[in-house]
Design a protein around this motif. Structure first.
Motif, PDB file in Angstrom:
ATOM      1  N   TRP A  38      34.142  31.325  32.068  1.00  0.00           N
ATOM      2  CA  TRP A  38      34.543  32.694  32.417  1.00  0.00           C
ATOM      3  C   TRP A  38      35.881  32.628  33.142  1.00  0.00           C
ATOM      4  O   TRP A  38      36.334  31.562  33.550  1.00  0.00           O
ATOM      5  CB  TRP A  38      33.469  33.409  33.240  1.00  0.00           C
ATOM      6  N   ARG A  39      36.488  33.792  33.284  1.00  0.00           N
ATOM      7  CA  ARG A  39      37.851  33.833  33.816  1.00  0.00           C
ATOM      8  C   ARG A  39      37.867  34.269  35.280  1.00  0.00           C
ATOM      9  O   ARG A  39      37.137  35.172  35.672  1.00  0.00           O
ATOM     10  CB  ARG A  39      38.709  34.833  33.043  1.00  0.00           C
ATOM     11  N   ILE A  40      38.753  33.612  36.013  1.00  0.00           N
ATOM     12  CA  ILE A  40      39.093  34.132  37.339  1.00  0.00           C
ATOM     13  C   ILE A  40      40.537  34.628  37.252  1.00  0.00           C
ATOM     14  O   ILE A  40      41.431  33.880  36.831  1.00  0.00           O
ATOM     15  CB  ILE A  40      38.966  33.058  38.427  1.00  0.00           C
ATOM     16  N   ALA A  41      40.729  35.876  37.597  1.00  0.00           N
ATOM     17  CA  ALA A  41      42.072  36.472  37.535  1.00  0.00           C
ATOM     18  C   ALA A  41      42.501  36.865  38.943  1.00  0.00           C
ATOM     19  O   ALA A  41      41.753  37.558  39.651  1.00  0.00           O
ATOM     20  CB  ALA A  41      42.060  37.699  36.626  1.00  0.00           C
ATOM     21  N   LEU A  42      43.659  36.373  39.346  1.00  0.00           N
ATOM     22  CA  LEU A  42      44.194  36.728  40.666  1.00  0.00           C
ATOM     23  C   LEU A  42      45.414  37.605  40.448  1.00  0.00           C
ATOM     24  O   LEU A  42      46.332  37.234  39.705  1.00  0.00           O
ATOM     25  CB  LEU A  42      44.590  35.459  41.433  1.00  0.00           C
ATOM     26  N   ARG A  43      45.419  38.745  41.119  1.00  0.00           N
ATOM     27  CA  ARG A  43      46.583  39.628  40.922  1.00  0.00           C
ATOM     28  C   ARG A  43      47.827  39.014  41.552  1.00  0.00           C
ATOM     29  O   ARG A  43      47.803  38.582  42.714  1.00  0.00           O
ATOM     30  CB  ARG A  43      46.343  41.011  41.531  1.00  0.00           C
ATOM     31  N   VAL A  44      48.911  38.986  40.791  1.00  0.00           N
ATOM     32  CA  VAL A  44      50.208  38.550  41.308  1.00  0.00           C
ATOM     33  C   VAL A  44      51.064  39.810  41.469  1.00  0.00           C
ATOM     34  O   VAL A  44      51.399  40.464  40.475  1.00  0.00           O
ATOM     35  CB  VAL A  44      50.892  37.564  40.333  1.00  0.00           C
ATOM     36  N   PRO A  45      51.382  40.172  42.701  1.00  0.00           N
ATOM     37  CA  PRO A  45      52.114  41.438  42.914  1.00  0.00           C
ATOM     38  C   PRO A  45      53.483  41.429  42.226  1.00  0.00           C
ATOM     39  O   PRO A  45      54.074  40.361  42.007  1.00  0.00           O
ATOM     40  CB  PRO A  45      52.280  41.497  44.435  1.00  0.00           C
ATOM     41  N   ALA A  46      53.973  42.613  41.915  1.00  0.00           N
ATOM     42  CA  ALA A  46      55.229  42.743  41.180  1.00  0.00           C
ATOM     43  C   ALA A  46      56.406  42.127  41.944  1.00  0.00           C
ATOM     44  O   ALA A  46      57.368  41.664  41.346  1.00  0.00           O
ATOM     45  CB  ALA A  46      55.505  44.222  40.879  1.00  0.00           C
ATOM     46  N   TRP A  47      56.336  42.109  43.269  1.00  0.00           N
ATOM     47  CA  TRP A  47      57.452  41.562  44.053  1.00  0.00           C
ATOM     48  C   TRP A  47      57.439  40.047  44.076  1.00  0.00           C
ATOM     49  O   TRP A  47      58.419  39.418  44.507  1.00  0.00           O
ATOM     50  CB  TRP A  47      57.400  42.083  45.493  1.00  0.00           C
ATOM     51  N   ALA A  48      56.354  39.418  43.625  1.00  0.00           N
ATOM     52  CA  ALA A  48      56.175  37.976  43.848  1.00  0.00           C
ATOM     53  C   ALA A  48      56.854  37.156  42.764  1.00  0.00           C
ATOM     54  O   ALA A  48      56.207  36.566  41.899  1.00  0.00           O
ATOM     55  CB  ALA A  48      54.681  37.659  43.929  1.00  0.00           C
ATOM     56  N   ASP A  49      58.137  37.104  42.834  1.00  0.00           N
ATOM     57  CA  ASP A  49      58.914  36.343  41.849  1.00  0.00           C
ATOM     58  C   ASP A  49      58.840  34.861  42.225  1.00  0.00           C
ATOM     59  O   ASP A  49      59.317  34.468  43.281  1.00  0.00           O
ATOM     60  CB  ASP A  49      60.365  36.844  41.879  1.00  0.00           C
ATOM     61  N   GLY A  50      58.258  34.050  41.366  1.00  0.00           N
ATOM     62  CA  GLY A  50      58.157  32.626  41.658  1.00  0.00           C
ATOM     63  C   GLY A  50      56.802  32.204  42.177  1.00  0.00           C
ATOM     64  O   GLY A  50      56.669  31.143  42.811  1.00  0.00           O
ATOM     65  N   ALA A  51      55.793  33.007  41.915  1.00  0.00           N
ATOM     66  CA  ALA A  51      54.438  32.639  42.333  1.00  0.00           C
ATOM     67  C   ALA A  51      53.953  31.454  41.496  1.00  0.00           C
ATOM     68  O   ALA A  51      54.341  31.299  40.332  1.00  0.00           O
ATOM     69  CB  ALA A  51      53.507  33.832  42.178  1.00  0.00           C
TER      70      ALA A  51
ATOM     71  N   LEU B  13      36.086  37.745  36.474  1.00  0.00           N
ATOM     72  CA  LEU B  13      36.261  38.454  37.730  1.00  0.00           C
ATOM     73  C   LEU B  13      37.751  38.550  38.081  1.00  0.00           C
ATOM     74  O   LEU B  13      38.504  37.599  37.854  1.00  0.00           O
ATOM     75  CB  LEU B  13      35.499  37.707  38.835  1.00  0.00           C
ATOM     76  N   GLN B  14      38.148  39.699  38.619  1.00  0.00           N
ATOM     77  CA  GLN B  14      39.537  39.913  39.026  1.00  0.00           C
ATOM     78  C   GLN B  14      39.598  40.141  40.536  1.00  0.00           C
ATOM     79  O   GLN B  14      38.873  40.997  41.045  1.00  0.00           O
ATOM     80  CB  GLN B  14      40.140  41.152  38.332  1.00  0.00           C
ATOM     81  N   LEU B  15      40.446  39.379  41.178  1.00  0.00           N
ATOM     82  CA  LEU B  15      40.674  39.624  42.604  1.00  0.00           C
ATOM     83  C   LEU B  15      41.860  40.576  42.702  1.00  0.00           C
ATOM     84  O   LEU B  15      43.016  40.196  42.497  1.00  0.00           O
ATOM     85  CB  LEU B  15      40.950  38.315  43.334  1.00  0.00           C
ATOM     86  N   GLN B  16      41.574  41.844  43.018  1.00  0.00           N
ATOM     87  CA  GLN B  16      42.623  42.869  42.999  1.00  0.00           C
ATOM     88  C   GLN B  16      43.415  42.879  44.305  1.00  0.00           C
ATOM     89  O   GLN B  16      44.605  43.168  44.298  1.00  0.00           O
ATOM     90  CB  GLN B  16      41.994  44.255  42.766  1.00  0.00           C
ATOM     91  N   GLN B  17      42.754  42.595  45.396  1.00  0.00           N
ATOM     92  CA  GLN B  17      43.467  42.501  46.662  1.00  0.00           C
ATOM     93  C   GLN B  17      43.268  41.105  47.229  1.00  0.00           C
ATOM     94  O   GLN B  17      42.159  40.564  47.198  1.00  0.00           O
ATOM     95  CB  GLN B  17      42.963  43.552  47.668  1.00  0.00           C
ATOM     96  N   LEU B  18      44.348  40.515  47.702  1.00  0.00           N
ATOM     97  CA  LEU B  18      44.348  39.120  48.118  1.00  0.00           C
ATOM     98  C   LEU B  18      43.896  39.027  49.566  1.00  0.00           C
ATOM     99  O   LEU B  18      44.673  38.701  50.465  1.00  0.00           O
ATOM    100  CB  LEU B  18      45.752  38.541  47.913  1.00  0.00           C
ATOM    101  N   ALA B  19      42.653  39.334  49.778  1.00  0.00           N
ATOM    102  CA  ALA B  19      42.096  39.361  51.133  1.00  0.00           C
ATOM    103  C   ALA B  19      41.073  38.245  51.278  1.00  0.00           C
ATOM    104  O   ALA B  19      40.369  37.899  50.319  1.00  0.00           O
ATOM    105  CB  ALA B  19      41.425  40.710  51.387  1.00  0.00           C
ATOM    106  N   ALA B  20      40.994  37.706  52.481  1.00  0.00           N
ATOM    107  CA  ALA B  20      39.953  36.718  52.756  1.00  0.00           C
ATOM    108  C   ALA B  20      38.599  37.400  52.590  1.00  0.00           C
ATOM    109  O   ALA B  20      38.344  38.458  53.185  1.00  0.00           O
ATOM    110  CB  ALA B  20      40.112  36.187  54.179  1.00  0.00           C
ATOM    111  N   CYS B  21      37.751  36.801  51.767  1.00  0.00           N
ATOM    112  CA  CYS B  21      36.464  37.450  51.489  1.00  0.00           C
ATOM    113  C   CYS B  21      35.520  36.486  50.800  1.00  0.00           C
ATOM    114  O   CYS B  21      35.918  35.409  50.345  1.00  0.00           O
ATOM    115  CB  CYS B  21      36.659  38.694  50.605  1.00  0.00           C
ATOM    116  N   THR B  22      34.259  36.858  50.767  1.00  0.00           N
ATOM    117  CA  THR B  22      33.305  36.170  49.903  1.00  0.00           C
ATOM    118  C   THR B  22      32.804  37.165  48.879  1.00  0.00           C
ATOM    119  O   THR B  22      32.648  38.361  49.184  1.00  0.00           O
ATOM    120  CB  THR B  22      32.106  35.625  50.706  1.00  0.00           C
TER     121      THR B  22
END
Lengths: 643, 643
Positions: free
Chosen positions: B475-488, B429-438
């Protein structure tokens, strides 16, 4: 020279003011920059306009109207009559200037057509006419009926001042009388969505002595800005119905509308002694020049509404800077100059003439810029020369436009241009534009004076004035020294005097053969923008004398991309030499470098593989000549390399 | 959660592609930035839209059409039906999301009205309908009939995927069948001036399994760019009829048209396995993002034609950046993300959601930005709230517009937003937007998985993901790291790993209760523009996380004039603290100075008497919140002081 009707062919004849203008019967342009363009206007552009308007049936519309044919047969936009009138005005000036039979015949033929379409009560319009009174003036906002009368009347005024009464004048008088009846103090409390009739009626009053035309002009000016017009999707400022003329502080909305209205307001203010109104327009002009005018003198930064933007909203690439706004700006500045005698108005006229008006026609006089941007990002495209271009801005000149106000406006301006060159006052004569010409005039005290002005300006900086006629006592010769001319020198005999911006004045008991000379420094210079103009921050523009220069892609080496280059502004641009392909115009050269571009964070970048900082010296050409050598990118404002 | 019709409430359901989207039945937004806005959409904006469209009779037009009343009784622009359809779509999503009776009732009521206006052969339009066949499709260029079907069909697709077959779906099927008959291979070789039906038909084909709808969509895409439409005064690029879709290299012309068309082209490409077409659109996207997109993600730099400008023509003050183009840009990027799995598409969605979509509604949900400029030179004016604003750009939000596409587009986007948050693929599963959700979803191999995402993003940088359901193997959990997030940093148990832009992926045999955490650095930063963007040369913009910031005049001291200030970009902006008046949004502070202005060579200057170089520290607020506190000037890009 003859002065058949006492007004000597003057475009504008204020009843009072600091300066009295000299007309085309008093000033004759001699071979040089402007005479060349005037000749192009008379020999090519006028015929070009007539041929297009005949082919597109805008001329024929008058015949249809005379025959009472249905509106569905009519062609062109609702204001196309005005183009025929502007052509008529140009032909009146041309007939007087050259005495040529074809121009005179053109006036007669078009007058006959127009006269036949006039209705018995003076109403005249091919779009709304002959459909019954309910249709007339049914759309004051966008119907342009009063606007069209304005141009008809301006043609008639030109005729009166160069020829005298005739059928054209009679038609215009009938139309003006009709307007006074319909829209006078006891008539409809309306105004036209497109100002123009205000200045026309004031001038007709001046030319005929009929006070009621001036009163009608005054009414139209005073009614404006009070919401008489319906809502416009761009806001009431679009047609200047947002704020009363005397309360406004800056020009806004549709640029041509704003400038025509202001011209009419000056005419009314001068004739009625309304100093408050005059000062209001003068303030609007100052604020507009300071914050809403391009380096070229171009006005109107928005395509949407062909309008002024906010203060300092002056994007070079999306500059609209309509040719007609240039013509209208000259009309307004000329009126303010005559009223006040302040040289900066003549400076503004010079800037606009060389960099907007001269930029519009192609070198062959057969295509025109409507919009005059200061940057062309991608090479323009060729508009099919068989059809009127629907596009006001295409990156290349077009032979004709669906809305084709600019070519005819240019025609009447070029044909009457000698009338914007010189003025007189009690003390003597002022040369407002430094053009090669001969002047024969009468000073207010009755003394006849004559001058010959020889100059290669704007390519050369020397202006030689030879007195050819002078009688009885001292008078002044004043030569305008442009604001950019730091280090100008006036020479007379052994005298050599540094003269600052304004007027270089010499008073003498002039004798025929006396000669004085003004030397203007024409070294190319970099100009920096006001820091509040966001769109050109960090950029410089090259100027030489009155001319704005630009870099055009066709002149550069293959390594130079105009959007990826920066200039070394620590060294001024240098004369490179005259260019035969551009009629001998001086070109400039400057040091420049490719700038590193591309951001690895962006998905696409064109910078890959391009060496940063490569030297790419740029050739620059006068802005008014760009776009004469096929599709090209172009820019006036160039990024400056960091020091 | 329920998946009543096998599509789980997904806005887009491609038949193939790198990722499978999760729909609103699988992802639920939990309290936070987006849930707040979604709630505003459901509780305020939807009702606001319906009330305005009822009052303006755009809803009533359907009743008139059903009764065969004359066109002269009709109200609104020729495409107003589409606003009712977009509201219908929003209500479909809302009804499914909340189960609330008013939304469900709204769907039923509007469906009944719309259905009654449909003609026996499936034709449905309140502007051209019931006038006989000669009037139908008489103006494909600007009549918008097929465009309106497109939005009707999108509403029906939303209904199918959240509810199943009903009368709305039946109406849309009849309309789509009618279109296939009229414009199919044996029908009229035409296209609509405003693309939209392409993506709608492709989606209807996906939702119904009917191949002919896809074939019709393919035909419309393939026919485009071949001059089937008549000439447009802004050129054929205005409606993308200048170059075939697969031959174009960049988006151009009317931005919303271009983005809807590209969305439809991706749908067709994916369903027909046309990799060439898919890559053509992907290239257009890359080039458009690199050279024709604002920092906010906004697209469309020209008011004229609501269109894209040339490359690097990105004026902040005249940015059009229409809200609908933001919505359409999210639609396109989402399709490209699903097809390719490339995270930069999700980055672009984030940028656009936070800085265009979120910027449109006022905090109270009762007024909207149509255009989203990055600079407001003069404080905007309040539009009379009793009338629809004729102005798309007024400097302040308006309750409604004469062309009011944006509020309804915003409604459907907010209501379906949970469908743009997460995806799955074979591996997880990929979390494309980092929003609070279930999230409750089924992996392609059939395993049920569940997650809870907790975060105060975008105000806080921590994103905690708790596994709530997992069975059987890794299985994989993928969290998107935005391009601006240097040092995540990704943390799981004792593991702490620096993660770069893209996806932070962890593969495990996850168990309920497992928790991983992504920490994104939210230190404010200065962003510099591409050097080819002339309009903002020498400027910087403040960003913090995904948010673009701006300086708004209401926050500054009396000494700060936003057009006469420059910032010290050698020091990054600093967090200033949450602002209660802006819903607790973090504000920033930076060092700045007044710049010397005024050129003595100019007649007027406002600089007289102003001390140059006075320190005027600036407060900056999130761009999406500007204009909520009355008239103000505003700018995103701020001139940088020389070092």
């Amino acid at each position: 020279m003859a002065d058949p009707v006492g007004t000597a062919g003057r475009p504008v004849v204020p009843g009072s003011g600091a300066l009295r203008p000299l007309g085309i019967h008093e000033v004759r342009l001699e071979p040089g920059f402007w005479a060349d363009r005037q000749r192009l206007g008379g020999e090519v552009i006028v015929d070009h306009c007539r041929a297009w308007m005949t082919r597109l049936a805008w001329v024929g519309n008058f015949r249809l109207a005379a025959e009472g044919r249905p509106l569905s047969d009519r062609r062109g936009r609702e204001f196309s009559d005005s183009e025929v009138y502007k052509l008529l005005e140009a032909l009146c000036w041309e007939a007087a200037r050259t005495g040529a039979a074809p121009a005179e015949r053109g006036v007669a033929e078009l007058t006959e057509l127009v006269a036949a379409a006039q209705e018995p009560d003076g109403y005249l319009n091919t779009c709304f006419g002959h459909q019954g009174p309910g249709v007339r003036y049914s759309d004051l906002e966008m119907g342009h009926e009063l606007y069209c009368y304005g141009h008809l009347i301006q043609a008639a005024v030109a005729r009166l001042r160069t020829h005298g009464e005739d059928e054209l004048v009679a038609v215009a008088r009938r139309a003006a009388d009709h307007v006074c009846r319909q829209f006078g103090p006891d008539g409809r409390n309306g105004i036209c969505g497109h100002p123009e009739i205000e200045t026309a009626l004031a001038e007709l009053s001046r030319a005929t002595g009929e006070e009621r035309y001036l009163e009608q002009a005054r009414l139209f000016v005073e009614r404006r800005g009070r919401g008489l017009l319906g809502d416009h999707e761009l806001g009431q400022a679009y047609f200047q119905d947002d704020v009363p003329v005397r309360a406004a502080r800056v020009l806004r909305g549709h640029a041509v509308r704003a400038l025509y209205l202001a011209s009419g307001a000056v005419d009314v203010a001068v004739e009625t002694g309304d100093d408050e109104l005059l000062e209001a327009v003068a303030e609007q002009w100052r604020n507009t020049v300071a914050a809403r005018t391009y380096l070229t003198g171009g006005m109107g930064s928005r395509h949407t509404g062909e309008s002024f933007g906010e203060d300092f909203e002056l994007p070079p690439d999306r500059a609209y800077a309509e040719t007609c706004a240039g013509v209208a700006s000259v009309m307004l500045a000329w009126r303010l100059l005559l009223a006040t005698g302040e040289s900066h108005y003549a400076d503004a006229i010079e800037r606009t003439l060389y960099n907007v008006v001269a930029a519009s026609p192609a070198m062959d006089g057969r295509s025109f810029f409507y919009a005059n941007p200061l940057q062309q990002r991608v090479p323009g495209y060729v508009v099919d020369s068989g059809a009127a271009s629907p596009h006001a801005a295409a990156g290349l000149r077009s032979p004709w436009f669906a809305v084709s106000c600019c070519p005819t406006n240019l025609s009447r301006m070029l044909a009457s241009l000698a009338g914007y060159v010189a003025t007189v006052d009690e003390g003597g004569l002022q040369l407002q534009q430094l053009a090669a010409c001969t002047v024969r005039a009468t000073l207010p005290d009755g003394r006849a004076v004559g001058l010959r002005v020889e100059t290669g300006y704007p390519w050369a900086g020397a202006v030689t004035v030879q007195v050819e006629e002078a009688t009885g006592g001292p008078w002044r010769i004043a030569l305008r020294v442009p604001a950019w001319a730091d280090g100008a020198v006036l020479a007379y005999g052994d005298l050599r005097r540094r003269v600052g911006p304004g007027y270089a004045v010499l008073e003498r008991d002039w004798r025929p053969g006396d000669e004085l000379r003004l030397d203007l420094p024409l070294a190319p210079r970099w100009t920096r923008p006001d820091p509040r103009v966001d769109a050109v921050r960090g950029c410089v523009a090259a100027e030489r004398g009155p001319l704005v220069y630009c870099a055009e892609s066709v002149d550069q080496g293959p390594a130079a991309r105009l959007d990826e280059v920066a200039v070394d502004a620590s060294v001024p641009p240098a004369d490179q030499g005259p260019d035969g392909g551009l009629g001998g115009a001086m070109t400039l050269r400057c040091a420049a470098r490719a700038i590193p571009v591309g951001d690895p964070g962006k998905p696409a970048s064109s910078s890959a593989g391009r060496a940063a900082d490569a030297a790419v010296p740029l050739t620059m050409v006068p802005y008014h000549l760009w776009g004469n050598r096929g599709p090209a990118s172009m820019r006036v404002w160039l990024p400056e390399l960091p020091n």
